[in-house]
Enzyme design. Structure first.
Site, PDB file in Angstrom:
ATOM      1  CE  LYS A 103      26.343  -9.694  46.640  1.00 13.43           C
ATOM      2  NZ  LYS A 103      26.260  -9.952  45.195  1.00 13.43           N
ATOM      3  N   GLY A 164      30.925 -10.462  37.465  1.00 17.23           N
ATOM      4  CA  GLY A 164      30.664 -10.165  36.059  1.00 17.23           C
ATOM      5  C   GLY A 164      31.715 -10.684  35.102  1.00 17.23           C
ATOM      6  CB  ALA A 195      30.811 -12.937  42.068  1.00 21.81           C
ATOM      7  N   GLY A 196      31.113 -14.772  39.445  1.00 25.43           N
ATOM      8  CA  GLY A 196      32.137 -15.436  38.650  1.00 25.43           C
ATOM      9  C   GLY A 196      31.664 -16.589  37.796  1.00 25.43           C
ATOM     10  CG  ASN A 217      22.740  -9.793  37.690  1.00 22.86           C
ATOM     11  OD1 ASN A 217      22.450  -8.831  38.377  1.00 22.86           O
ATOM     12  ND2 ASN A 217      22.258  -9.894  36.455  1.00 22.86           N
ATOM     13  CB  THR A 218      27.079 -10.994  34.550  1.00 23.98           C
ATOM     14  OG1 THR A 218      27.136  -9.962  35.546  1.00 23.98           O
ATOM     15  CG2 THR A 218      27.493 -10.402  33.222  1.00 23.98           C
TER      16      THR A 218
END
Lengths: 268, 67
Positions: A103, A164, A195-196, A217-218
Site C-alpha cells: 500500500k 481516522g 480511509a474515512g 481500520n479506525t
C-alpha cells in the site's frame, strides 16, 4: 441468497471478501484477532516499524494474523519518495512470498494526512519497476487516479475522508467520477475506498456505487464494541455489494403507488 | 564496537562478526525482522556472510499494527 459475484482481484491475489481491514489501534491482541476473524476479511494491512525490545514469551501481531490471510504492508508515516521506497523494500524482505503487494502511502500534510500526490505517483512508478504490486492511497482526485494507472498501479485507493476521521463520504460525486474514468480506461482495475469510513452505511454506500472494495481500520478499532462493529462492517460491505449487483430502482421525483388503484371500495 | 541500532548508539563487546550474530545478540525474533545495514537491505540469506564494522548504522524492523 448466495451472491453470484466475481472475486476482487488485486494483482496476483484473489479476495473473496471486499473488506480489507487494518490492524492498528486495537485495545489488545485478543481484540485484534477477534476483529480480523469477525470482519470476514481476507487481507489485512500492517505497518513496518523498528522492532521493539523483545520480552520473553510476549505475543506479537505475527501470532494473531491467520496464515490464510493476505498481508498488505503499508508505507504509512513516509513523507518522501525515498522513505516510501525504503519501507516498501523492507516490507518485502520481511514478508517474503507474502509481501508482493504494497500500500503506497506518501503523506503530504501532517494534520490532514492527505497524500502528496506527486510523490505518490513517483513512488508508485519506481516500485512497479522493482516488481511490486502497488495499491496507492490517494486523494479523491480522478486525474491523480488516472496518472497512477499510467505508472502501473494495480488498483487505486481514493480516500472517502481523512484517515481516522470517520467522517464518511465527503465527496460522493468525485468517487462517482473516479469510477467512471477509471473503468473507462481499465474496466478490470479495482477502485478501493481507503480511509474515512465511519459506519457500515458508509461502506455499503460506496459498494452500492460500484466501488470494488473498502479498506478501514479506525472505524472498527475505535468503536465502543470493536467486535460487534467488525461484524456490522462485514454485513454492510456484503449488503452494499449485493445491492450494486442487484441494480437499484430508478429514482423518481413523484410517488408511484405500491397498492393497486383498481378495486377500491370507495369512489375517487 | 560502536553501532547505531534503530537510532540508538549501541556498544557491543566482543564485537559481533556478522549481521546474523548481531541479531542474536540483540535478542530479536530472527524470522520476524528485516535488516538494513547502512541503508542497504541485508537479506536473510546474506546475514551470516555480511560483516559488521565499527560505526555502522543498522535498522531492524518488524510488523506492527497499522491501517
Amino acid at each position: 441468497m448466495t451472491i453470484k459475484d466475481t472475486p476482487l482481484q488485486l494483482g496476483p491475489i484473489t479476495l473473496a471478501s471486499r473488506l480489507i481491514v487494518g490492524t492498528g489501534k486495537y485495545k489488545d491482541l485478543d481484540e485484534t484477532a477477534d476483529c480480523l476473524r469477525l470482519s470476514g476479511a481476507d487481507m489485512v494491512t500492517v505497518a513496518i516499524r523498528r522492532v521493539p525490545p523483545k520480552k520473553e514469551g510476549e505475543r506479537s501481531l505475527w501470532d494473531v494474523i491467520p496464515p490464510s490471510m493476505h498481508i498488505l504492508p503499508n508505507t504509512a508515516g513516509c513523507y518522501t519518495v525515498d522513505d516510501c521506497l525504503r519501507t516498501a523494500r523492507l516490507g518485502r524482505e520481511l514478508l517474503g512470498e507474502r509481501g508482493k503487494l504494497v500500500k503506497v502511502e506518501v503523506i503530504g500534510d501532517e494534520k490532514t494526512l492527505f497524500p502528496d500526490v506527486a510523490a505518490t505517483i513517483e513512488a508508485t512508478r519506481a516500485l512497479v519497476k522493482e516488481g511490486f504490486v502497488c495499491l496507492p492511497y490517494v486523494t479523491d482526485d480522478p486525474v491523480a487516479c488516472l496518472r497512477l494507472i499510467d505508472v502501473g498501479a494495480a488498483a487505486v485507493m481514493p480516500l472517502a475522508a481523512p484517515i481516522g476521521s470517520g467522517l464518511g463520504i465527503r465527496n460522493p460525486h468525485n468517487l462517482a467520477i473516479i469510477l467512471e474514468v477509471v473503468k473507462a480506461k481499465r474496466p478490470d482495475l479495482p477502485v478501493i475506498v481507503d480511509a474515512g469510513v465511519g459506519v457500515p452505511s458508509d461502506a455499503a454506500r460506496v459498494l452500492e456505487m460500484g466501488v470494488d472494495g473498502v479498506l478501514m481500520n479506525t472505524a472498527i478499532a475505535q468503536a465502543s464494541n470493536a467486535r460487534l462493529m467488525a461484524e456490522a462492517m462485514r454485513d454492510g460491505v456484503r449488503a452494499g455489494r449485493a445491492a450494486y449487483l442487484a441494480g437499484r430502482m430508478p429514482m423518481k421525483l413523484y410517488a408511484s403507488a405500491s397498492s393497486p388503484l383498481q378495486g377500491l371500495i370507495h369512489a375517487r | 564496537m560502536r553501532l547505531v541500532v534503530n537510532g540508538e548508539p549501541t556498544v557491543l563487546e566482543p564485537a559481533p562478526a556478522s549481521v546474523a550474530e548481531l541479531l542474536v545478540r540483540l535478542r530479536v525474533p530472527l524470522e520476524r525482522v528485516a535488516v538494513e545495514l547502512n541503508g542497504e537491505i541485508v537479506t536473510r540469506a546474506e546475514r551470516a556472510g555480511r560483516p559488521v564494522k565499527d560505526g555502522d548504522t543498522v535498522e531492524v524492523v518488524t510488523l506492527v499494527g497499522g491501517g
